[in-house]
Design an enzyme around this catalytic site. Structure first.
Site, PDB file in Angstrom:
ATOM      1  NE  ARG A  95      47.555  51.694  35.472  1.00 30.14           N
ATOM      2  CZ  ARG A  95      46.929  52.864  35.559  1.00 30.14           C
ATOM      3  NH1 ARG A  95      47.541  53.965  35.181  1.00 30.14           N
ATOM      4  NH2 ARG A  95      45.708  52.930  36.030  1.00 30.14           N
ATOM      5  CG  HIS A  96      45.603  51.278  30.818  1.00 28.55           C
ATOM      6  ND1 HIS A  96      45.072  50.652  31.924  1.00 28.55           N
ATOM      7  CD2 HIS A  96      45.659  52.600  31.111  1.00 28.55           C
ATOM      8  CE1 HIS A  96      44.810  51.560  32.852  1.00 28.55           C
ATOM      9  NE2 HIS A  96      45.153  52.746  32.379  1.00 28.55           N
ATOM     10  CG  HIS A 130      41.454  51.525  32.076  1.00 19.78           C
ATOM     11  ND1 HIS A 130      41.236  51.351  33.425  1.00 19.78           N
ATOM     12  CD2 HIS A 130      41.659  52.856  31.902  1.00 19.78           C
ATOM     13  CE1 HIS A 130      41.313  52.515  34.041  1.00 19.78           C
ATOM     14  NE2 HIS A 130      41.554  53.450  33.134  1.00 19.78           N
ATOM     15  CG  ASN A 131      39.858  46.806  29.494  1.00 18.53           C
ATOM     16  OD1 ASN A 131      38.862  47.291  30.015  1.00 18.53           O
ATOM     17  ND2 ASN A 131      40.831  46.275  30.201  1.00 18.53           N
ATOM     18  CB  CYS A 183      21.714  39.502  21.871  1.00 16.82           C
ATOM     19  SG  CYS A 183      22.738  39.227  23.330  1.00 16.82           S
ATOM     20  NE  ARG A 237      14.266  39.191  25.710  1.00 16.43           N
ATOM     21  CZ  ARG A 237      14.370  37.933  25.304  1.00 16.43           C
ATOM     22  NH1 ARG A 237      15.274  37.128  25.840  1.00 16.43           N
ATOM     23  NH2 ARG A 237      13.568  37.481  24.366  1.00 16.43           N
ATOM     24  CB  THR A 262      21.803  39.611  28.483  1.00 19.89           C
ATOM     25  OG1 THR A 262      22.610  38.635  27.804  1.00 19.89           O
ATOM     26  CG2 THR A 262      20.561  38.975  29.074  1.00 19.89           C
ATOM     27  N   GLY A 263      23.181  41.064  25.812  1.00 21.50           N
ATOM     28  CA  GLY A 263      24.493  41.484  25.324  1.00 21.50           C
ATOM     29  C   GLY A 263      25.565  40.455  25.601  1.00 21.50           C
ATOM     30  CB  VAL A 264      25.860  37.827  28.205  1.00 25.23           C
ATOM     31  CG1 VAL A 264      26.844  36.725  28.573  1.00 25.23           C
ATOM     32  CG2 VAL A 264      25.750  38.831  29.349  1.00 25.23           C
ATOM     33  N   GLY A 265      25.605  36.819  25.327  1.00 26.81           N
ATOM     34  CA  GLY A 265      25.845  35.768  24.343  1.00 26.81           C
ATOM     35  C   GLY A 265      26.509  36.280  23.084  1.00 26.81           C
ATOM     36  NE  ARG A 300      47.645  46.661  34.102  1.00 26.72           N
ATOM     37  CZ  ARG A 300      47.388  47.657  34.913  1.00 26.72           C
ATOM     38  NH1 ARG A 300      46.388  48.475  34.651  1.00 26.72           N
ATOM     39  NH2 ARG A 300      48.108  47.838  35.990  1.00 26.72           N
TER      40      ARG A 300
END
Length: 149
Positions: free
Chosen positions: A132-133, A98-99, A65, A109, A67-70, A136
């Site tokens: 360890r990951h 790690h995640n 999108c 943009r 910013t990639g955030v929404g 988490r």
């Protein structure tokens, strides 16, 4: 791998570049994104790609999108999704190692096509390290189960 790609109208120009790049790496791409630059809502596509990833219909997803955030926030509302927004390759790599992220998002943009390809490659080449990951990631899943009954 089978990879879902989703985008809103802002990501319409970067999407074909990413799809072509993924296919050049030998991946199968399923396009769940907007097909025109007519204004649309990013949550539609974040949710759809998130659902496809969580259901196991695809191996992972890529979202675009402004910013990639929404679009990543929308995807992260789907149980089982761990979407990350990245604007550079190092974070993309570590997010997988790690995640164990299963969706990558970025903003058309914010970054250009060559940097986007570098980010995608770093993310796809990385492997979850476990250890360890793993505990988490399990803690994140436990939290998700507690709130998304």
């Amino acid at each position: 791998m089978k990879i879902a790609v989703g985008n809103d109208h802002v990501g319409i120009e970067l999407k074909p570049v990413i799809i072509e790049f993924l296919e050049s790496l030998g991946h199968e791409v399923v396009d769940y994104g907007a097909q025109t630059n007519e204004r649309t809502d990013y949550p539609i596509y974040g949710k759809k790609v998130g659902e496809e990833v969580a259901a196991g219909n695809v191996d992972c997803g890529i979202l675009i999108c402004g910013t990639g955030v929404g679009i990543s926030i929308a995807a992260n509302k789907v149980k089982g999704v761990r979407a990350v927004v990245c604007s550079e390759p190092y974070t993309a790599q570590l997010s997988k190692e790690h995640n164990n992220t299963n969706i990558l998002a970025f903003g058309s943009r914010v970054i250009g096509s060559e940097l986007a390809k570098m980010i995608v490659k770093a993310w796809l080449d990385a492997e979850f390290k476990g250890g360890r990951h793993a505990n988490r990631v399990k803690m994140i899943a436990d939290t998700e189960r507690a709130y998304l009954c």
